[in-house]
Scaffold this active site. Sequence first.
Site, PDB file in Angstrom:
ATOM      1  N   ASP A   1      -0.041   8.884  16.601  1.00  0.00           N
ATOM      2  CA  ASP A   1       0.792   7.713  16.290  1.00  0.00           C
ATOM      3  C   ASP A   1       2.259   7.976  16.616  1.00  0.00           C
ATOM      4  O   ASP A   1       2.712   9.120  16.589  1.00  0.00           O
ATOM      5  CB  ASP A   1       0.614   7.360  14.803  1.00  0.00           C
ATOM      6  CG  ASP A   1       1.098   5.954  14.502  1.00  0.00           C
ATOM      7  OD1 ASP A   1       1.214   5.133  15.438  1.00  0.00           O
ATOM      8  OD2 ASP A   1       1.367   5.666  13.318  1.00  0.00           O
TER       9      ASP A   1
ATOM     10  N   HIS B   1       3.163   5.222  25.438  1.00  0.00           N
ATOM     11  CA  HIS B   1       1.719   5.494  25.592  1.00  0.00           C
ATOM     12  C   HIS B   1       1.490   6.390  26.806  1.00  0.00           C
ATOM     13  O   HIS B   1       0.712   7.342  26.759  1.00  0.00           O
ATOM     14  CB  HIS B   1       0.933   4.190  25.765  1.00  0.00           C
ATOM     15  CG  HIS B   1       1.033   3.266  24.584  1.00  0.00           C
ATOM     16  ND1 HIS B   1       0.899   3.705  23.298  1.00  0.00           N
ATOM     17  CD2 HIS B   1       1.255   1.928  24.502  1.00  0.00           C
ATOM     18  CE1 HIS B   1       1.028   2.676  22.463  1.00  0.00           C
ATOM     19  NE2 HIS B   1       1.256   1.589  23.174  1.00  0.00           N
TER      20      HIS B   1
ATOM     21  N   LEU C   1     -15.286  23.319  24.350  1.00  0.00           N
ATOM     22  CA  LEU C   1     -14.585  22.468  23.378  1.00  0.00           C
ATOM     23  C   LEU C   1     -15.219  21.077  23.461  1.00  0.00           C
ATOM     24  O   LEU C   1     -15.413  20.547  24.550  1.00  0.00           O
ATOM     25  CB  LEU C   1     -13.088  22.394  23.739  1.00  0.00           C
ATOM     26  CG  LEU C   1     -12.226  21.431  22.921  1.00  0.00           C
ATOM     27  CD1 LEU C   1     -12.070  21.915  21.475  1.00  0.00           C
ATOM     28  CD2 LEU C   1     -10.835  21.281  23.542  1.00  0.00           C
TER      29      LEU C   1
HETATM   30  C1  IPE Z   1      -3.741   4.091  14.337  1.00  0.00           C
HETATM   31  O1  IPE Z   1      -2.427   3.811  14.684  1.00  0.00           O
HETATM   32  C2  IPE Z   1      -4.635   3.974  15.505  1.00  0.00           C
HETATM   33  C3  IPE Z   1      -4.395   4.898  16.618  1.00  0.00           C
HETATM   34  C4  IPE Z   1      -3.530   5.859  16.694  1.00  0.00           C
HETATM   35  C5  IPE Z   1      -5.245   4.696  17.721  1.00  0.00           C
HETATM   36  P1  IPE Z   1      -1.754   2.426  14.366  1.00  0.00           P
HETATM   37  O2  IPE Z   1      -0.337   2.553  14.737  1.00  0.00           O
HETATM   38  O3  IPE Z   1      -2.512   1.317  14.978  1.00  0.00           O
HETATM   39  O4  IPE Z   1      -1.921   2.337  12.776  1.00  0.00           O
HETATM   40  P2  IPE Z   1      -1.296   1.327  11.711  1.00  0.00           P
HETATM   41  O5  IPE Z   1      -1.689  -0.038  12.108  1.00  0.00           O
HETATM   42  O6  IPE Z   1       0.192   1.504  11.761  1.00  0.00           O
HETATM   43  O7  IPE Z   1      -1.865   1.754  10.421  1.00  0.00           O
HETATM   44  C1  IPE Z   2      -0.147   5.065  18.703  1.00  0.00           C
HETATM   45  O1  IPE Z   2       1.193   4.767  18.821  1.00  0.00           O
HETATM   46  C2  IPE Z   2      -0.942   4.637  19.903  1.00  0.00           C
HETATM   47  C3  IPE Z   2      -1.903   3.565  19.631  1.00  0.00           C
HETATM   48  C4  IPE Z   2      -2.127   2.985  18.493  1.00  0.00           C
HETATM   49  C5  IPE Z   2      -2.672   3.126  20.775  1.00  0.00           C
HETATM   50  P1  IPE Z   2       1.760   3.353  18.385  1.00  0.00           P
HETATM   51  O2  IPE Z   2       1.671   2.418  19.530  1.00  0.00           O
HETATM   52  O3  IPE Z   2       1.076   2.875  17.148  1.00  0.00           O
HETATM   53  O4  IPE Z   2       3.271   3.696  18.088  1.00  0.00           O
HETATM   54  P2  IPE Z   2       4.156   3.142  16.917  1.00  0.00           P
HETATM   55  O5  IPE Z   2       3.434   3.427  15.632  1.00  0.00           O
HETATM   56  O6  IPE Z   2       4.321   1.681  17.133  1.00  0.00           O
HETATM   57  O7  IPE Z   2       5.431   3.903  17.036  1.00  0.00           O
HETATM   58 MG    MG Z   3       1.478   3.079  15.169  1.00  0.00          MG
END
Ligand code: IPE
Ligand code: IPE
Ligand code: MG
Length: 254
Positions: A24, A41, A135
């Site tokens: 995240d 990303h 792995l």
């Molecule tokens: C969780 O991250 C899902 C992934 C990393 C794939 P999100 O950024 O979507 O989670 P929430 O919505 O903030 O909980």
């Molecule tokens: C996690 O990073 C990647 C996915 C959920 C695909 P985010 O896109 O949720 O990044 P933030 O949380 O908005 O910074």
């Molecule tokens: Mg996020």
Amino acid sequence: MAISSTLDIPVTSTVPQHVAIIMDGNGRWAAKRLLPRTAGHARGVQSVRSAVETCGKLGVRYLTLFAFSSENWRRPADEVSLLMRLFVQVLEKEVLRLQEKGVRLRVVGDLSAFEPRLQELIEQAQSKTAHNDQLHLTIAANYGGRWDILQAMRRMLQASPELAQNTEQINEPALTEHLSMAWAPEPDLFIRTGGEQRISNFLIWQLAYTELFFTDCYWPDFNSDELKKAFEWYRNRERRFGRTSAQLQAAASN
Ligand code: IPE
Ligand code: IPE
Ligand code: MG
């Protein structure tokens, strides 16, 4: 069949056998640099490579990465389609590298929602790496912990319809053998980058006794040193599985 931490006490080691990560903070990493979220990303792919490499070197057997949740479809359409494109690109480019490193790749989640090209690439990547054993890398995509429990329940009842009449026979092993990661032990270490302290519908069944590590570090910045910090923290946990500390010490001195 993997050991259930609520039925038996798993043997643990100083290096986690199974590491599960919520990657995240990509969007915030990009926003901080005045870049579009999608740049975060794209950059996050480097951290995936580094995590695979470091886990391989340190002797981790299972690495599970949450790439796209069943709730992430709620994001703007252009971000979702960029994520899908990125997934396709990574599958096209990285499989050879995984082969060289003896990594077996699996993708878990409701894959039926993906476009046919992506489903095909997933299928190919899985079969090309199927004989690897160094792995076990699992990508959770369109995955949700609740979806997993429900699909396991459905498959259990399809395989053993008599259970519907004998509900007292529905037990943990009957259900868990149908979970989408039934082949893997439960995660020892869970890591969430990006500062949030929540599970966000990841492996909710399997995380029952997992050690939970949260870091403010954004996923694109999560390099091998950051991963090693999490391992170091893990090494100092006392995993009691319901017992007392004194019981553990007594068992250790025997
Ligand atoms: C969780 O991250 C899902 C992934 C990393 C794939 P999100 O950024 O979507 O989670 P929430 O919505 O903030 O909980
Ligand atoms: C996690 O990073 C990647 C996915 C959920 C695909 P985010 O896109 O949720 O990044 P933030 O949380 O908005 O910074
Ligand atoms: Mg996020």
